[in-house]
Design an enzyme around this catalytic site. Sequence first.
Site, PDB file in Angstrom:
ATOM      1  CD  GLU A  99      -3.173  -0.542   0.202  1.00 22.71           C
ATOM      2  OE1 GLU A  99      -3.070   0.542  -0.383  1.00 22.71           O
ATOM      3  OE2 GLU A  99      -4.133  -1.311   0.028  1.00 22.71           O
ATOM      4  CB  SER A 360     -28.857 -32.907  51.432  1.00 29.97           C
ATOM      5  OG  SER A 360     -30.098 -33.558  51.546  1.00 29.97           O
TER       6      SER A 360
END
Length: 708
Positions: A99, A360
């Site tokens: 680029e 329990s």
Amino acid sequence: MSDLPEPKPRAWTRWLTLTGFTLFVLACAGAIQLNSTIVGITATLPPTPDIATLPVSVAVTDRDGALLRPFTTSDGRWRLPVDRTAVDPRFLAMLIAYEDRGFADHGGIAWNSMLRAAGQYVGAGGRVVSGGSTLTMQVARLIEGEPTRNVWGKLRQMVHANQLEQELDKDQILDLYLTLAPYGGNIEGIRAASLAYFGKEPTRLTTAEAALLVALPQSPEARRPDRDPRAAEASRNMVLDRLVAMGALPSEEAIAAKLEPVPTARRGFPMLAAHMAEQALKAQPAARAIELTIDKRLQDALERLGTARARLIDPKVSVAIVAADIDTGEVLASVGSAGLLATESAGFVDMTSAIRSPGSTLKPLIYGLAFELGLAHPESLIEDRPTAFGGYVPVNFDGFSRGTVTIHDALTESLNIPAVVVLDAVGPARLVSRLRRAHADPRLPVNTAPSLAVGLGGVGISLRDLVSVYAAIANAGTPIDLHDGVKPPADDQHAGSNPSVLDPVSAWYVSDILADVPPPLNGSPGRIAYKTGTSYGYRDGWAIGFDGKTVIGVWVGRPDGAPVPGLSGITGAAPILFEAFDRLGSRKAPLPKAPPGVVFASNTQLPGPLRRFRHPDEGLVARDAAPEIAFPGDGVDVDLGLTSGDISPLMVKVRNGVPPFTFFANGAPFGRPEFARQSTWSPDGPGFVTLSVVDAEGRGDTVTVFLN
């Protein structure tokens, strides 16, 4: 109309036009350098964004920075925070080479590229063929969000690029590009693109992957691999070819990269610890990144485990799991459901914080309080027989009584009656108080005081709270503040010096007993200390356990509270618990050794007051009934092999009553075991026999059976 072809422009005309355009561009460049207010452009430019405050997707990460779950921006875009240090250097090198080779040196505008673009513009009859844009100019375009496919747009972009170069350094400009570059649809930035197309962070990319990510921002919609894989492949290969031509990439590497298939669909973004991530976002709505104490590997493993197990039980069943570090209180994994998107099991509901009946699971704390108060020792004897407390008459899960048992066995077998007897002695209010010391928040019915029903699940509590309670037991009775990292422990109302939940010796007694609880079919004994629980009506199955380093809690049930026939803690939750510990990996640690003060003794070696648990006020405990012969039943035929010669003794079992028991066959005693509720008798031959039993208080029962 003439059929002759239209004459081409003369060469001197083209060159004159090109020269004029070039001089115009150079003049503009001079204007930029001398006075950036040319044609009022600078006054209309948007402010230069600060990468630290640029709107991005909130990224929720684990303890090591690994992504757990991102959220879209307010306008629905996936734009994850990223900088050059978190991107594969191979990609950065390919991006700059392709680029903007002069990126490190120019001031925002590459004039040689602009001249080339101007020539192409003239040669194409006034149509922009290539923009000649630098990375800085592309960042300017991304900030403005407007296309620049005309000369005036390009001039504005040049002015903006010049300003960016004056206000930012090259690294900051590159970070903006990596964050804002478009990759198709609502995906912006290299990190979101790498996750969406390759399912991984951009820290390590293949050559083919890097080339595709270089190519996509130039035409993101046309080249989207999920819509047009061929166009994506062609653009990727174009990048590879140009890099080879420039000498930036070996041809052999490019050839190999072209053989790699391009993705054909977008991948889903990570969604681990989804419920906790949502809570973290609500707690810190302005944050850009939120780090939790979660361990991503463990979280992923436990989510998969919960989903798979829930599917085997019932489509409407959900599973919740919480794992925490005993030393620090850090939550290592939090599975809120059997899948966030599971509609049948209401996956959107976080069951780690839902208030349910604990069954329990509070019994260990009950016995721990008895140990702490000096009322009992694990080898103390206690009666398991029908007992009434006013109008409250607890019964065991299976409906049977075991008679005289040790506290150790009462807890490992999860007997209800002894637990309620002990709770009546230590006090329900004290139990609730200790739960709160453990940073739990038990919910009682409105305007009611704690009652004995609390011990068997008559209270509301969350899975996370239960894990906090068991973490305290595992930590020698010292409370641990569970936290996920969003709010530091020091900010919590429980932080600071808190009273213990149990003393160290009592906590160890409880842990030692829980280590003897029989494991499920997929478990090995002694690996962890754990307890199961099942709420009334088979609505909730629980299993909470710990080793020397980690505590894990599991809940199984339906979020809507409907019963699940056959569901229990031992069959539904315990197998998941043991598999969860299998997934701890290197975190596994043995249970701690006994602290000073632990008494190792059999029942007969204990001091007299500790040999048998006695309620402080025996008069308040109403006792039931006479003994009953549980086996064999009255009038039944029992095959002992007397006619075939393969003779077996007759087993006689008794329930209820007060030991010791005396057993009789046809009036003759045949056994008087001290506390056992069963005895054997060997008959002389087949026929009828009358069996009787008498307890310590002279009460008895008789049955007649036929032996053959």
